[in-house]
Write an enzyme that holds these catalytic residues in place. Sequence first.
Site, short mmCIF file in Angstrom:
data_model
loop_
_atom_site.label_atom_id
_atom_site.label_comp_id
_atom_site.label_asym_id
_atom_site.label_seq_id
_atom_site.Cartn_x
_atom_site.Cartn_y
_atom_site.Cartn_z
N ASN A 96 0.83 -1.21 0.00
CA ASN A 96 0.00 0.00 0.00
C ASN A 96 0.87 1.27 0.00
OD1 ASN A 96 -2.35 1.79 0.32
ND2 ASN A 96 -3.40 -0.12 0.75
N ARG A 97 0.27 2.40 0.35
CA ARG A 97 0.89 3.69 0.07
C ARG A 97 1.62 4.30 1.26
NH1 ARG A 97 -3.55 2.89 -2.92
NH2 ARG A 97 -3.42 3.43 -5.12
N HIS A 122 3.30 -0.01 -2.84
CA HIS A 122 3.66 -1.43 -2.94
C HIS A 122 5.17 -1.67 -3.05
CE1 HIS A 122 -0.49 -2.26 -2.97
NE2 HIS A 122 -0.73 -2.31 -4.25
N HIS A 193 -1.62 -10.11 -3.05
CA HIS A 193 -2.39 -9.25 -3.95
C HIS A 193 -3.17 -10.03 -5.00
CE1 HIS A 193 -3.45 -5.53 -5.99
NE2 HIS A 193 -2.76 -4.83 -5.09
N TYR A 195 -6.15 -11.20 -7.16
CA TYR A 195 -7.48 -10.73 -7.56
C TYR A 195 -8.34 -11.98 -7.75
CZ TYR A 195 -5.54 -6.18 -9.15
OH TYR A 195 -4.93 -4.96 -9.24
N ASP A 265 -11.62 1.04 -2.67
CA ASP A 265 -10.16 0.90 -2.69
C ASP A 265 -9.67 1.47 -1.36
OD1 ASP A 265 -7.53 0.52 -3.31
OD2 ASP A 265 -7.50 1.82 -5.09
N GLN A 304 -7.32 -4.19 2.88
CA GLN A 304 -7.63 -3.32 1.75
C GLN A 304 -8.59 -4.08 0.85
OE1 GLN A 304 -6.22 -0.19 1.43
NE2 GLN A 304 -6.78 0.42 -0.66
N GLU A 332 -6.57 -7.50 0.60
CA GLU A 332 -5.16 -7.40 0.97
C GLU A 332 -5.08 -7.18 2.47
OE1 GLU A 332 -3.51 -4.30 -1.77
OE2 GLU A 332 -5.44 -4.65 -2.71
C1 BGC Z 1 -4.36 -0.38 -4.47
C2 BGC Z 1 -4.97 0.15 -5.74
C3 BGC Z 1 -4.05 -0.20 -6.86
C4 BGC Z 1 -3.87 -1.69 -6.89
C5 BGC Z 1 -2.90 -2.13 -7.95
C6 BGC Z 1 -4.24 -1.84 -4.58
O1 BGC Z 1 -3.65 -2.36 -3.41
O2 BGC Z 1 -5.09 0.00 -3.33
O3 BGC Z 1 -5.15 1.56 -5.67
O4 BGC Z 1 -4.55 0.24 -8.09
O5 BGC Z 1 -3.39 -2.15 -5.66
O6 BGC Z 1 -1.72 -1.45 -7.83
#
Ligand code: BGC
Length: 367
Positions: A96-97, A122, A193, A195, A265, A304, A332
């Site tokens: 994350n950020r 990430h 991560h 999906y 998100d 997340q 996540e």
């Molecule tokens: C983030 C998204 C991002 C995605 C792929 C997620 O964990 O929260 O904003 O687009 O990852 O990078």
Amino acid sequence: MTKLLTLTFTAIFMTVPASTGVTAEEAATSTRLHTLKNSNGMEVTVTNYGAIITSMLTADRDGNLADVALGHRTAAEYIAASEKPYFGAVVGRFGNRIAEGTFTLDGETYTLATNNGDNHLHGGNVGFDKVIWDVKSASDQSIHLTYVAKDMEEGYPGNLSVSVTYTLTDENQLVVDYAATTDKATPVNLTQHTYFNLAGEGNGTVLDHEVMLNADRFTPVDSGLIPTGELRSVKDTPFDFTSPKSIGRDIETENEQLALGKGYDHNWVLNKGVSATELTLAAVVYDPATGRVLTVSTTEPGVQFYTGNFLTGTLTGKSGKTYSHRGGFCLETQHFPDSPNQPDFPSTILAPGEKYESQTVFAFSAR
Ligand code: BGC
């Protein structure tokens, strides 16, 4: 069970630029696929490139298997994908950020890559999703991968030894165990991560999937998806998943936070009860069409929930179908985003002598 990736996989790898974190030689000789299989026929395939889960075969209510994990067909596609969705990867050193790619620790200010607008995402340009992991051991139902991130790699302090173990049980659980140690204090926040599309990868959107999140609060964000610091109640908002509802039910509601995330998100604050670190229920997802159920439990304080808002329908998946907007969701499990800059969030700092340990369980069933 362990086999070299296919010829196409390695051959295409040869053209990969070094800046991706993998040299052509390493790619050609060091990448592997390993398939875990249990007594019910459930299969999970893992590559040591990014510790990525490349597929997950699970049964629907009639016992039919389908691959519920989005992914690419070749290693080259994982590297070259224009949208960089992080399909199936282990994300680190910090998932994350981190706001403006900077944080201060023990009086020292560290500068990280800003690879997501003004912010760090990430783990940076070459995060743990883009490196080759060592396979320390592998058996029919388990694989243990390790990676050593160097001091100042992607700007982070400390040599960090990381391990991830995937174990597939006969109860159809994929257990993910993370561990790490460091020689200097450093932030660590590892996550997975994948999906998911419980109807099978490439089979339309996930808007009909019903989701329950075990969380009374979430962390609202600013325009760069950095938490404001508030832990906001989900009550009477589209963020209330305390009772199951479809992903699509409220996703188009006029709401500032949904607009900022372009959908869901956000990080939900899990209801943890007495012990903050015990394995507790995070989420249950049900696909009414196939009956598949995914139950996620974790030792982490947050999750997340990301609804594939940045998938645009341009990526073609493993079986040749395109991945539509909202064609997958991620859960996540993690510490909260931007924790190194948020003193009131649970700490993500690992000190020398300590051991980082985290567990998440993805359990599959059908009804
Ligand atoms: C983030 C998204 C991002 C995605 C792929 C997620 O964990 O929260 O904003 O687009 O990852 O990078």
